[in-house]
Write a protein that holds these residues in place. Structure first.
Motif, short mmCIF file in Angstrom:
data_model
loop_
_atom_site.label_atom_id
_atom_site.label_comp_id
_atom_site.label_asym_id
_atom_site.label_seq_id
_atom_site.Cartn_x
_atom_site.Cartn_y
_atom_site.Cartn_z
N THR A 13 0.82 -1.21 0.00
CA THR A 13 0.00 0.00 0.00
C THR A 13 0.85 1.25 0.00
N SER A 14 1.92 1.27 0.78
CA SER A 14 2.76 2.46 0.85
C SER A 14 3.43 2.73 -0.48
N GLN A 15 3.80 1.66 -1.21
CA GLN A 15 4.46 1.85 -2.50
C GLN A 15 3.51 2.43 -3.53
N VAL A 16 2.26 1.95 -3.55
CA VAL A 16 1.26 2.50 -4.46
C VAL A 16 1.00 3.96 -4.13
N ALA A 17 0.88 4.26 -2.83
CA ALA A 17 0.60 5.62 -2.40
C ALA A 17 1.72 6.57 -2.81
N ASP A 18 2.95 6.06 -2.92
CA ASP A 18 4.09 6.90 -3.24
C ASP A 18 4.35 7.03 -4.74
N LEU A 19 3.56 6.35 -5.55
CA LEU A 19 3.77 6.45 -6.99
C LEU A 19 3.50 7.87 -7.49
N PRO A 20 4.26 8.32 -8.49
CA PRO A 20 3.96 9.64 -9.08
C PRO A 20 2.53 9.63 -9.63
N ARG A 21 1.91 10.80 -9.62
CA ARG A 21 0.53 10.88 -10.10
C ARG A 21 0.28 12.22 -10.75
N VAL A 22 -0.76 12.24 -11.58
CA VAL A 22 -1.22 13.48 -12.19
C VAL A 22 -2.72 13.57 -11.97
N SER A 23 -3.24 14.77 -12.00
CA SER A 23 -4.68 14.99 -11.99
C SER A 23 -5.10 15.35 -13.40
N ALA A 24 -6.18 14.73 -13.86
CA ALA A 24 -6.63 14.97 -15.23
C ALA A 24 -8.15 14.89 -15.29
N GLU A 25 -8.70 15.58 -16.27
CA GLU A 25 -10.15 15.55 -16.49
C GLU A 25 -10.46 14.47 -17.51
N ILE A 26 -11.42 13.61 -17.16
CA ILE A 26 -11.86 12.56 -18.08
C ILE A 26 -13.38 12.61 -18.19
N ASN A 27 -13.92 11.91 -19.17
CA ASN A 27 -15.35 11.94 -19.44
C ASN A 27 -16.01 10.60 -19.14
N TYR A 28 -16.98 10.63 -18.22
CA TYR A 28 -17.84 9.49 -17.97
C TYR A 28 -19.16 9.69 -18.72
N ALA A 29 -19.97 8.64 -18.77
CA ALA A 29 -21.28 8.75 -19.39
C ALA A 29 -22.15 9.72 -18.59
N ALA B 113 -11.36 -0.79 -18.00
CA ALA B 113 -11.89 0.43 -18.62
C ALA B 113 -10.71 1.35 -18.94
N HIS B 114 -10.87 2.18 -19.96
CA HIS B 114 -9.74 3.00 -20.38
C HIS B 114 -10.24 4.26 -21.08
N THR B 115 -9.34 5.22 -21.19
CA THR B 115 -9.63 6.48 -21.87
C THR B 115 -8.32 7.20 -22.15
N ALA B 116 -8.32 8.06 -23.14
CA ALA B 116 -7.21 8.98 -23.33
C ALA B 116 -7.36 10.14 -22.34
N PHE B 117 -6.23 10.75 -21.97
CA PHE B 117 -6.29 11.95 -21.14
C PHE B 117 -5.15 12.88 -21.51
N ASP B 118 -5.34 14.16 -21.26
CA ASP B 118 -4.32 15.16 -21.53
C ASP B 118 -3.30 15.16 -20.40
N VAL B 119 -2.04 15.03 -20.76
CA VAL B 119 -0.97 15.01 -19.76
C VAL B 119 -0.64 16.44 -19.35
N PRO B 120 -0.66 16.75 -18.05
CA PRO B 120 -0.26 18.10 -17.62
C PRO B 120 1.18 18.40 -18.04
N ALA B 121 1.41 19.58 -18.54
CA ALA B 121 2.72 19.90 -19.10
C ALA B 121 3.81 19.94 -18.03
N ALA B 122 3.50 20.45 -16.86
CA ALA B 122 4.48 20.52 -15.75
C ALA B 122 5.80 21.13 -16.20
N GLY B 123 5.72 22.18 -17.01
CA GLY B 123 6.91 22.88 -17.45
C GLY B 123 7.63 22.26 -18.62
N ARG B 124 7.13 21.13 -19.14
CA ARG B 124 7.77 20.49 -20.28
C ARG B 124 7.07 20.88 -21.58
N THR B 125 7.80 20.83 -22.68
CA THR B 125 7.19 20.98 -23.99
C THR B 125 6.73 19.61 -24.46
#
Length: 281
Positions: free
Chosen positions: A5-21, A253-265
């Protein structure tokens, strides 16, 4: 995920908007021939998507439902992937047979099995955009319909009875860092009661594959979302779409999402996806 559990909690993460029905009235339908017949609406939600690249070796098709494989492809460096699609299907069919131990693997027998998508003109050609809604590509009824079709047309090569599974592949053809990625759920976090069948009209109803079903997902805070950051062309995401041995499981289940730029091009993403039926003795 059965990682600590601690390893999953420490994984890098991003917040993104996705579309549900959203609030769909009547039978959900995408009519690709007559857009006025489409009645699908979306409800957006912001979710956390964890990067599982650091723990990729701990993932399992039988548990989470998806893995990341290193796999050199005939498409590597190709200016135009279209002429190489048949070779690509052959090499991925062989890979899935080796990874799963299936006695026979066949690409899905429809003209729309292989889809090349892009967020821009990454390979110089305008292509369909990534699918930006949470879904599963198979209803149980359609998974059996496609499997029965392959069994009837495949002769003695295909086991007439027993387990079959649908495996799906996704590969980025453009290098990192991409502006869009594929997000996948841990299949165990998806409830069938929170999905709904959607009909796709993509050709004549009398033609095999002209109309098919998939599943849209309602918003569910139980969903556990993951992705592989900075996908490379020599990597293949393999995930489970259906397994007749576990018909009550909803799968990935899956979807595309926009990756936050976080200062990268970020660069436009071009990707290829395809679907396969694996049969077991």
């Amino acid at each position: 995920m059965d990682t600590a559990t601690s390893q999953v909690a420490d994984l890098p993460r991003v917040s993104a908007e996705i579309n549900y029905a959203g609030d769909i009235r009547g039978q959900a339908r995408f009519d690709h021939l007559n857009p006025s017949g489409t009645n699908v609406v979306w409800a957006s939600a912001t979710v956390e998507i964890r990067d599982v690249r650091p723990v990729r070796d701990q993932l399992s098709l039988d548990r989470e439902g998806f893995v990341l494989l290193t796999h050199e492809s005939v498409l590597a460096g190709a200016a135009d992937p279209e002429p190489l699609v048949d070779d690509y299907l052959a090499e991925t069919t062989d890979l899935i047979r080796r990874v799963t131990g299936a006695s026979h693997v066949a690409p899905q027998p429809t003209w729309w099995n292989v889809l090349i998508r892009s967020t821009g003109n990454a390979l110089g050609t305008a292509r369909p955009r990534p699918g930006r809604f949470v879904h599963l590509d198979y209803s149980e009824a359609d998974a059996y319909r496609f499997a029965d079709h392959i069994r009837r047309s495949g002769g003695d090569r295909v086991p007439a009875h027993g387990r079959f599974a649908v495996y799906q592949t996704w590969r980025s053809l453009s290098g990192p860092p991409q502006d869009s990625q594929l997000a996948l759920t841990d299949g165990r976090s998806v409830s069938r009661s929170r999905t709904r069948v959607v009909e796709h009209v993509i050709g004549p109803r009398e033609a095999f594959g002209g109309v098919f079903e998939s599943l849209l997902c309602d918003r569910d805070d139980a969903h556990r979302w993951y992705y592989f950051s900075d996908a490379r062309p020599d990597e293949l995401v393999l995930f489970l779409g259906f397994d007749s041995a576990h018909p009550g499981r909803t799968n990935v289940a899956h979807t595309a999402f926009d990756v936050p730029a976080a200062g990268r091009t970020l660069l436009p993403r071009t990707s290829i996806e395809s679907r396969y039926f694996a049969f077991f003795e």
